[in-house]
Structures are given as structure tokens and as C-alpha cells.
Design an enzyme around this catalytic site. Structure first.
Site, PDB file in Angstrom:
ATOM      1  CG  HIS A 162      -1.557   1.363   1.426  1.00 21.97           C
ATOM      2  ND1 HIS A 162      -2.571   1.842   0.634  1.00 21.97           N
ATOM      3  CD2 HIS A 162      -1.275   2.357   2.315  1.00 21.97           C
ATOM      4  CE1 HIS A 162      -2.903   3.055   1.030  1.00 21.97           C
ATOM      5  NE2 HIS A 162      -2.125   3.399   2.039  1.00 21.97           N
ATOM      6  CG  HIS A 167       0.510   6.617  -0.370  1.00 23.54           C
ATOM      7  ND1 HIS A 167      -0.341   7.691  -0.500  1.00 23.54           N
ATOM      8  CD2 HIS A 167      -0.046   5.800   0.572  1.00 23.54           C
ATOM      9  CE1 HIS A 167      -1.369   7.541   0.325  1.00 23.54           C
ATOM     10  NE2 HIS A 167      -1.218   6.410   0.982  1.00 23.54           N
ATOM     11  CD  GLU A 208      -4.502   6.778   2.095  1.00 27.70           C
ATOM     12  OE1 GLU A 208      -4.613   5.811   1.301  1.00 27.70           O
ATOM     13  OE2 GLU A 208      -3.543   6.902   2.872  1.00 27.70           O
ATOM     14  CB  SER A 227      -2.440  -0.280  -2.643  1.00 30.31           C
ATOM     15  OG  SER A 227      -3.319   0.207  -1.641  1.00 30.31           O
TER      16      SER A 227
END
Length: 295
Positions: A162, A167, A208, A227
């Protein structure tokens, strides 16, 4: 990092200096003593880290590298269909290794020449103001462990898949990286906990779990969606609402399940105009008015 998720795996320092990650009984790795020992060791790397020094390398096993290879390959297929063009461009610029888990120091070396961002290791819970605040300086807190091999497409907490695939690929984009920095500046500017929570919720529903209209299709740019092997196939069927600061900053979300409410930007420019300008100018008073407008 989903800082709230660390509630499910708090990190405790023992009197002898060792570090213990307290996994819940429902965690896939709970009954695996080898995995638990490795989680403790990897968390200890972050606890012992001193800012300004190279991030200590985690010694991953072949089994853990295999999880990265599998998930990276499958996510890349889904990204080609569901990710925004800007995210894909960032991934192409960053070129993360697909055959092994990259070290955070390595990711920093790849990322810094592109947008100035570097990673910081996190053992567990990072206080909200610290987690968001350092974004203003071009730092991103990240865990180093990887999910349990028994469920390669699931993790109850934010792992290195993730943190890096989600990111870092976004942080390799100058335009997305600028939004991360603005979120950090906002987190430092506001004074009250209520205002800080509002800033963090806007981050949650954008960087997010944000979605965007692109070339007539709904695409994802949020790291949480991009993710997640399962969620990336489901997000188009959720309750998709227009980008709305008051709503995003006051909407409750549950980190333990797929997000059923998402907010759609009409373009990257729209996201920058609405959310970027908000983070660039918000203060406690302006956020209080937005909260009042949501009642």
C-alpha cells in the site's frame, strides 16, 4: 499510511528494549510465530531510526518477495484499466522493481529526483499531526513489513504494498506530490483537533480513496483503491458523489471494509482547484464554517 488502522496492530516497546507488534486474533499472521517475529524485528528498525540517517534495510524472505511479485503483477494489469493517466505516468517515471520488494531508502532515491519526496520508516501509529505535517517537507511515513503470504491480496493494515505501490507512484507525479505538500501545510496551519481531523478526512476521500472522471470513464487515483486488488474492481459500483469539501470533511468512514461512499473529481484540474485551494488557504475559522454547512 492508514494511521487509524494501526489500532489493530499496536506496537509496544518492552523493558528489555525489544519491540512487539500486537496482532489481533483475526490477523492472518496471528498464528504464525515466524511472521510475528519478523513483524517485531521490522517494527524495531523504525523505532531505532534516527532522522537524517539512511533507512535501515529490512531483510525480506523469498516468500515475502514472491508476494510482492504476485501482487505487483496483478495490480499492474488492473491499473492499466482503472488508474488515472497521471498516476500511470508517475509509475512509469518511478519504475519500481517488480521482481523484489524495494527498500524504503531505495524508493527515496528513486523518488527524490522526481518530486523531492523521501520516505520515513514507521513502526506503527504516527500521531495525526506528525503524519500529515511532514508532508509539507516532502516526507512520507511508511511501514516496511509486507502482508502475510497466506492471503497475498488482503491486508488488514497498511503494508509496504500500500505504502509504496499506492503512494510512491502518486508521489512521483509533480501534480499529485504538490497536493500532498499542500495537505501537510494545512495540517500544520490548523490549530484545533477538529480542524485537523477535517483536513485528514479530505485527504482520505481524495489521495487515499479519490476517483476522477477521465475520458468518459471513472478512474481511481487514491492510493487505497489502487493498492487493493479487490477494491479496485468494486469502486465504480459504490455511491459516487460530487466533490464536496463539507461532505468529505464530515463523512464517517470505516477502514475495515470497502469504502462505499466515494467523491468524484471531474478532472485533475478540478481536484487541484477545489481540494488544492482548500488545503492552501484553510484555517480553523474556514473549516468551522464548512462543518456548520454540513449540518
Amino acid at each position: 499510511m492508514f494511521e487509524e488502522a494501526q489500532y489493530f496492530a499496536p506496537v509496544a516497546a518492552q523493558e528489555d528494549g525489544s519491540v512487539v507488534v500486537e496482532l489481533s486474533a483475526s490477523h492472518p499472521g496471528f498464528a504464525d510465530p515466524v511472521y510475528r517475529a519478523r513483524r517485531n524485528t521490522i517494527a524495531g528498525l523504525a523505532v531505532d531510526y534516527r532522522p537524517g540517517t539512511p533507512i535501515p534495510a529490512a531483510e525480506y524472505t523469498e516468500q515475502e518477495h514472491a508476494v510482492w511479485v504476485l501482487v505487483t503483477r496483478e495490480l499492474a494489469i488492473k491499473h492499466a484499466k482503472y488508474a488515472t493517466a497521471e498516476y500511470l505516468d508517475g509509475a512509469d517515471r518511478l519504475r519500481l522493481p517488480g521482481e523484489r520488494i524495494p527498500q524504503l531508502e531505495e524508493v527515496s532515491r528513486l523518488l527524490e529526483p522526481l518530486t523531492g519526496f523521501r520516505y520515513l520508516p514507521a513502526a506503527g501509529l504516527v500521531p495525526l499531526r506528525d503524519f500529515y505535517g511532514v508532508l509539507a517537507d516532502g516526507y512520507f511515513h511508511s511501514t516496511q513489513y509486507i502482508r502475510h503470504h497466506s492471503v497475498p491480496f488482503y491486508t488488514p493494515e497498511p503494508d509496504v504494498i500500500h505504502e509504496v505501490i499506492g503512494h510512491a507512484n502518486a508521489l512521483a507525479s509533480s501534480r499529485y506530490a504538490a497536493l500532498y505538500r499542500l495537505a501537510g501545510q494545512a495540517a500544520r496551519r490548523v490549530q484545533s483537533d477538529e480542524a485537523l481531523e477535517f483536513v485528514s478526512k479530505v485527504f482520505w476521500f481524495t489521495l487515499e480513496f479519490g476517483v476522477m472522471q477521465e475520458s468518459g470513464e471513472l478512474k481511481a487515483y487514491g492510493a487505497g483503491i489502487l493498492s487493493s486488488y479487490g477494491e479496485i474492481e468494486e469502486f465504480r459500483g459504490m455511491d459516487i458523489r460530487p466533490l464536496d469539501l463539507s461532505a468529505m470533511g464530515t463523512t464517517h468512514y470505516d477502514i475495515t471494509k470497502y469504502q462505499d461512499v466515494l467523491f468524484r473529481a471531474e478532472s485533475l484540474q478540478h481536484l487541484e482547484d477545489v481540494v488544492g485551494d482548500f488545503w492552501d488557504t484553510c484555517d480553523d475559522d474556514s473549516i468551522a464554517k464548512l462543518i456548520a454547512a454540513a449540518v
